[in-house]
Motif scaffolding. Structure first.
Motif, PDB file in Angstrom:
ATOM      1  N   ASP A   4       0.839  -1.194   0.000  1.00  0.00           N
ATOM      2  CA  ASP A   4       0.000   0.000   0.000  1.00  0.00           C
ATOM      3  C   ASP A   4       0.873   1.243   0.000  1.00  0.00           C
ATOM      4  O   ASP A   4       2.003   1.232   0.470  1.00  0.00           O
ATOM      5  CB  ASP A   4      -0.907   0.006   1.236  1.00  0.00           C
ATOM      6  N   GLU A  41       0.048   5.016   6.442  1.00  0.00           N
ATOM      7  CA  GLU A  41      -0.328   3.889   5.591  1.00  0.00           C
ATOM      8  C   GLU A  41      -1.740   3.471   5.968  1.00  0.00           C
ATOM      9  O   GLU A  41      -1.989   3.048   7.096  1.00  0.00           O
ATOM     10  CB  GLU A  41       0.633   2.715   5.783  1.00  0.00           C
ATOM     11  N   ASP A  42      -2.683   3.631   5.011  1.00  0.00           N
ATOM     12  CA  ASP A  42      -4.104   3.391   5.301  1.00  0.00           C
ATOM     13  C   ASP A  42      -4.555   4.174   6.529  1.00  0.00           C
ATOM     14  O   ASP A  42      -5.248   3.642   7.423  1.00  0.00           O
ATOM     15  CB  ASP A  42      -4.363   1.895   5.510  1.00  0.00           C
ATOM     16  N   ASP A  43      -4.154   5.431   6.592  1.00  0.00           N
ATOM     17  CA  ASP A  43      -4.501   6.348   7.681  1.00  0.00           C
ATOM     18  C   ASP A  43      -3.902   5.948   9.031  1.00  0.00           C
ATOM     19  O   ASP A  43      -4.259   6.522  10.067  1.00  0.00           O
ATOM     20  CB  ASP A  43      -6.025   6.477   7.831  1.00  0.00           C
ATOM     21  N   LEU A  44      -2.996   4.976   9.021  1.00  0.00           N
ATOM     22  CA  LEU A  44      -2.306   4.569  10.238  1.00  0.00           C
ATOM     23  C   LEU A  44      -0.911   5.192  10.246  1.00  0.00           C
ATOM     24  O   LEU A  44      -0.189   5.117   9.254  1.00  0.00           O
ATOM     25  CB  LEU A  44      -2.196   3.044  10.313  1.00  0.00           C
TER      26      LEU A  44
END
Length: 263
Positions: free
Chosen positions: A13, A29-32
């Motif tokens: 991602d 990464e993926d809002d993390l």
């Protein structure tokens, strides 16, 4: 807010590098949040950076983004035992500038051998909290000028406590001094936060090799011992052989080493 995507992570991602505030970056990464970078000016004016990241690729991209946006030179400090972090900074183009040893210093005068140490004739030790602030600032300024004219103040242990710009005295109440009749000849600063730390021990160039540093150390360590502290800590630059010999001569033990890196 600036964003810079790149492919990373176990699933491939996109990880996005985002500057979230002045001199602060996040890797998302993926809002993390999978990594953080931070830059801060130390009191001596140098810009130090730090990165906390889960993966090497994230670390590398944060380092790349920060180095591109921040003015050189950049500095960082790492525990020499942390080989992974050291390797990350080396990949980012940082090289070793200096090594600093951290010592555990006993305070018991029966261990240090400082029980009978007295200042030389004509010199008295003024305890912390009793120094004349004008004379204290004068000797601090004189010593800093002498160090800067020789090895450079940046060879001294990094100073991290915040203070008003241009003010080199952290807190006058922390300093004990060696006093002559009309001026101060040396000083020692002990900070008690989590553990007692000897942050500075210095004597004017023309007054060295008279036993003033040992007398200041004997006073400070004796004071700590009487207050119930069994050990103090200090940092010494590897190149400062005189300081290393002084502390090792009273039973101080090297416990770890830090590397200061520069790009």
């Amino acid at each position: 807010m600036d964003t810079k995507p790149f492919a990373a992570g176990l699933g491939g991602d996109a990880v996005v590098i985002t500057r979230v505030a002045d001199r602060q970056w996040h890797a998302l990464e993926d809002d993390l949040v999978v990594g953080r970078g931070h830059a801060q000016h130390r009191p001596d004016g140098r810009l130090f950076v730090s990165i906390d990241a889960w993966h090497d690729a994230t670390f590398d991209r944060l380092a790349e983004a920060m180095s591109a946006e921040l003015p050189a030179p950049l500095y960082t400090v790492v525990d020499e035992a942390d080989a992974e972090l050291t390797a990350g900074w080396r990949r980012a183009g940082f090289t070793v500038r200096r090594r600093e040893w951290e010592y555990a210093v006993p305070t018991d005068p029966r261990v240090t051998g400082l029980e009978a140490v007295l200042p030389p004739p004509g010199v008295t030790i003024v305890p912390a909290g009793r120094a004349d602030e004008r004379l204290l600032r004068a000797v601090d300024r004189a010593i800093r000028d002498e160090v800067e004219a020789s090895v450079g103040w940046q060879s001294m242990p990094a100073e991290v406590m915040a203070r008003p710009e241009g003010d080199t005295i952290v807190d006058p109440s922390l300093y004990a001094v060696a006093a002559a009749a009309d001026r101060y000849l040396g000083l020692i600063r002990v900070v008690r936060v989590i553990r007692p730390r000897i942050g500075l021990l210095a004597v004017r160039a023309g007054e060295q090799r008279r036993g003033i540093a040992r007398a200041l150390l004997a006073h400070a360590l004796g004071t700590l011992h009487r207050s119930g502290c069994a050990e103090a800590w200090t940092e010494v630059d590897e190149s400062n052989r005189a300081a290393s010999a002084l502390f090792e001569g009273i039973g101080a033990r090297p416990m770890s080493s830090n590397l200061e890196l520069v790009r």
